[in-house]
Motif scaffolding. Structure first.
Motif, PDB file in Angstrom:
ATOM      1  N   GLY A 168      -3.885 -11.535  -4.483  1.00  0.00           N
ATOM      2  CA  GLY A 168      -3.995 -11.802  -5.935  1.00  0.00           C
ATOM      3  C   GLY A 168      -4.721 -10.944  -6.628  1.00  0.00           C
ATOM      4  N   GLU A 169      -5.726 -10.438  -5.896  1.00  0.00           N
ATOM      5  CA  GLU A 169      -6.785  -9.464  -6.671  1.00  0.00           C
ATOM      6  C   GLU A 169      -6.688  -8.068  -6.366  1.00  0.00           C
ATOM      7  OE1 GLU A 169     -10.420 -11.261  -5.891  1.00  0.00           O
ATOM      8  OE2 GLU A 169      -9.612 -13.027  -7.053  1.00  0.00           O
ATOM      9  N   GLU A 170      -6.080  -7.869  -5.362  1.00  0.00           N
ATOM     10  CA  GLU A 170      -5.901  -6.103  -5.056  1.00  0.00           C
ATOM     11  C   GLU A 170      -4.579  -5.907  -4.549  1.00  0.00           C
ATOM     12  OE1 GLU A 170      -6.899  -8.128  -1.140  1.00  0.00           O
ATOM     13  OE2 GLU A 170      -7.915  -7.973  -3.075  1.00  0.00           O
ATOM     14  N   THR A 171      -4.166  -4.797  -4.427  1.00  0.00           N
ATOM     15  CA  THR A 171      -2.738  -4.095  -4.087  1.00  0.00           C
ATOM     16  C   THR A 171      -2.306  -4.730  -2.786  1.00  0.00           C
ATOM     17  OG1 THR A 171      -2.968  -2.147  -5.553  1.00  0.00           O
ATOM     18  CG2 THR A 171      -1.193  -2.324  -4.274  1.00  0.00           C
ATOM     19  N   SER A 172      -0.983  -5.352  -2.762  1.00  0.00           N
ATOM     20  CA  SER A 172      -0.699  -5.583  -1.285  1.00  0.00           C
ATOM     21  C   SER A 172      -0.426  -4.678  -0.169  1.00  0.00           C
ATOM     22  CB  SER A 172       0.772  -6.418  -1.591  1.00  0.00           C
ATOM     23  OG  SER A 172       1.737  -5.520  -1.991  1.00  0.00           O
ATOM     24  N   THR A 173      -0.735  -5.462   0.948  1.00  0.00           N
ATOM     25  CA  THR A 173      -0.625  -4.441   2.139  1.00  0.00           C
ATOM     26  C   THR A 173       0.254  -4.959   3.295  1.00  0.00           C
ATOM     27  OG1 THR A 173      -2.491  -5.663   3.095  1.00  0.00           O
ATOM     28  CG2 THR A 173      -3.244  -3.435   2.199  1.00  0.00           C
ATOM     29  N   THR A 174       0.764  -4.031   3.997  1.00  0.00           N
ATOM     30  CA  THR A 174       1.828  -4.463   4.898  1.00  0.00           C
ATOM     31  C   THR A 174       1.384  -5.114   6.254  1.00  0.00           C
ATOM     32  OG1 THR A 174       3.240  -2.533   4.595  1.00  0.00           O
ATOM     33  CG2 THR A 174       4.137  -3.768   6.210  1.00  0.00           C
ATOM     34  N   VAL A 175       1.911  -6.174   6.793  1.00  0.00           N
ATOM     35  CA  VAL A 175       1.285  -6.798   8.014  1.00  0.00           C
ATOM     36  C   VAL A 175       2.416  -6.643   9.007  1.00  0.00           C
ATOM     37  CG1 VAL A 175      -0.255  -8.390   6.641  1.00  0.00           C
ATOM     38  CG2 VAL A 175       2.315  -8.787   7.166  1.00  0.00           C
ATOM     39  N   SER A 176       2.040  -6.746  10.126  1.00  0.00           N
ATOM     40  CA  SER A 176       3.096  -6.426  11.194  1.00  0.00           C
ATOM     41  C   SER A 176       3.787  -7.669  11.791  1.00  0.00           C
ATOM     42  CB  SER A 176       2.266  -5.595  12.301  1.00  0.00           C
ATOM     43  OG  SER A 176       0.989  -6.622  12.665  1.00  0.00           O
ATOM     44  N   GLY A 177       3.059  -8.801  11.558  1.00  0.00           N
ATOM     45  CA  GLY A 177       3.617  -9.946  12.265  1.00  0.00           C
ATOM     46  C   GLY A 177       3.440 -11.290  11.542  1.00  0.00           C
ATOM     47  N   TYR A 178       3.947 -12.542  11.881  1.00  0.00           N
ATOM     48  CA  TYR A 178       3.606 -13.752  11.553  1.00  0.00           C
ATOM     49  C   TYR A 178       2.041 -14.162  11.801  1.00  0.00           C
ATOM     50  CZ  TYR A 178       8.674 -13.469  11.037  1.00  0.00           C
ATOM     51  OH  TYR A 178      10.009 -13.284  10.882  1.00  0.00           O
ATOM     52  N   GLU A 179       1.651 -13.654  12.761  1.00  0.00           N
ATOM     53  CA  GLU A 179       0.160 -13.902  13.179  1.00  0.00           C
ATOM     54  C   GLU A 179      -0.832 -13.453  12.230  1.00  0.00           C
ATOM     55  OE1 GLU A 179       2.381 -12.181  15.438  1.00  0.00           O
ATOM     56  OE2 GLU A 179       2.756 -14.131  16.666  1.00  0.00           O
ATOM     57  N   ASP A 180      -0.459 -12.311  11.539  1.00  0.00           N
ATOM     58  CA  ASP A 180      -1.310 -11.876  10.668  1.00  0.00           C
ATOM     59  C   ASP A 180      -1.077 -12.609   9.249  1.00  0.00           C
ATOM     60  OD1 ASP A 180      -1.759  -9.715  12.209  1.00  0.00           O
ATOM     61  OD2 ASP A 180      -0.510  -8.113  11.492  1.00  0.00           O
TER      62      ASP A 180
END
Lengths: 143, 144
Positions: free
Chosen positions: A73-85
């Protein structure tokens, strides 16, 4: 008879009020200013009931293609690879602030199983409130 | 020799003000996003293994199928009829749990539509106080 001299119109454009108008516009933009932490393009589901989400809430976005992005909510979003992340991200956010709200910004066409896994990760991370981001439902025929 | 007196203008130069403010406006217009900042809130129940398990028969099960088909307790139902179906049940027991169980292949949008209908029930005289959306893991863990 001597005719009156024709009055010449003033050739200057009055700009004195320009600053006032632009300042009003600036005030409007400053008040409504909102930097989007997540730029993912999604078609949100439509609901009749909508509540304002708290500022600085963590965002989890899911595109139609199934790409998951997270942001605190404070920085730009990043892609995650899976549900564990997603689980690791949510657990970290809850550890920092137990009352942290999460916004689920998911495409309406996404299969529910993807959302199920994300909701499960949030539940496991003991998130307290989740907001399902939506667009305003319009009355049939009006929009 | 008499030097010419230099006069200083007593006016504040404001000619560049409009340029600066226009630049600011352009900046705000470009960076501002009228982002969707509204949605349906969903309070997550705390996982508590000691919680009494609710019998399936005591609750209302709303299934969401692919293609936007809905079922209430195993019977097909239209979205706008769900509240009418729940009304007599909730009059008898206002705390009756209503469980939304979407099919894994159903769309998320359809699940939100059902949730929205239930949440709007309060304004239509059918307050659904106990809405639950269990995840697949919870269903496997607690239902079987």
């Amino acid at each position: 008879m001597r005719l009156k001299a024709r009055q010449k119109p003033n050739a200057v454009v009055p700009t004195a009020s320009m600053a006032d108008i632009v300042f009003l516009l600036i005030i409007f933009f400053v008040l409504t200013f909102n930097v989007d932490v997540d730029k993912a393009q999604v078609v949100l589901p439509k609901t009749g009931l909508r509540f304002e989400v708290p500022k600085k809430s963590a965002v989890i976005s899911v595109t139609e293609a199934g790409q998951i992005r997270v942001s605190s909510g404070e920085e730009t979003s990043t892609t995650v690879s899976g549900y564990e992340d997603v689980l690791a991200f949510a657990a970290e956010q809850v550890a920092r602030d137990a009352e942290k709200a999460f916004i689920l910004k998911a495409d309406a066409r996404v299969p529910y199983q993807t959302i199920d896994r994300i909701l499960d990760s949030l539940k496991q991370a003991r998130a307290s409130t989740i907001y399902l981001l939506s667009d305003q439902e319009t009355v049939e025929g009006a929009g | 020799m008499k030097l010419p007196k230099r006069t200083v203008s007593d006016e504040v130069p404001t000619s560049s003000m409009a340029d600066i403010t226009f630049l600011l406006i352009i900046f705000f217009m470009v960076t501002n996003t009228f982002a969707a900042t509204r949605g349906l809130d969903f309070a997550v129940p705390k996982e508590d293994k000691s919680t009494q398990t609710i019998e399936k028969q005591e609750s209302v099960l709303l299934a969401v199928h692919p293609g936007g088909r809905f079922e209430a307790d195993g019977r097909a139902i239209e979205l706008d009829k769900i509240l009418d179906y729940l009304r007599p049940k909730l009059e008898r027991d206002p705390l009756k749990p209503v469980i939304i169980r979407p099919d894994p292949d159903a769309s998320y949008g359809d699940m939100v539509r059902v949730f929205d209908v239930l949440r709007q029930g309060k304004d239509k005289g059918v307050e659904v106080r106990n809405i639950s959306i269990p995840t697949q893991r919870e269903i496997e863990q607690f239902w079987y």
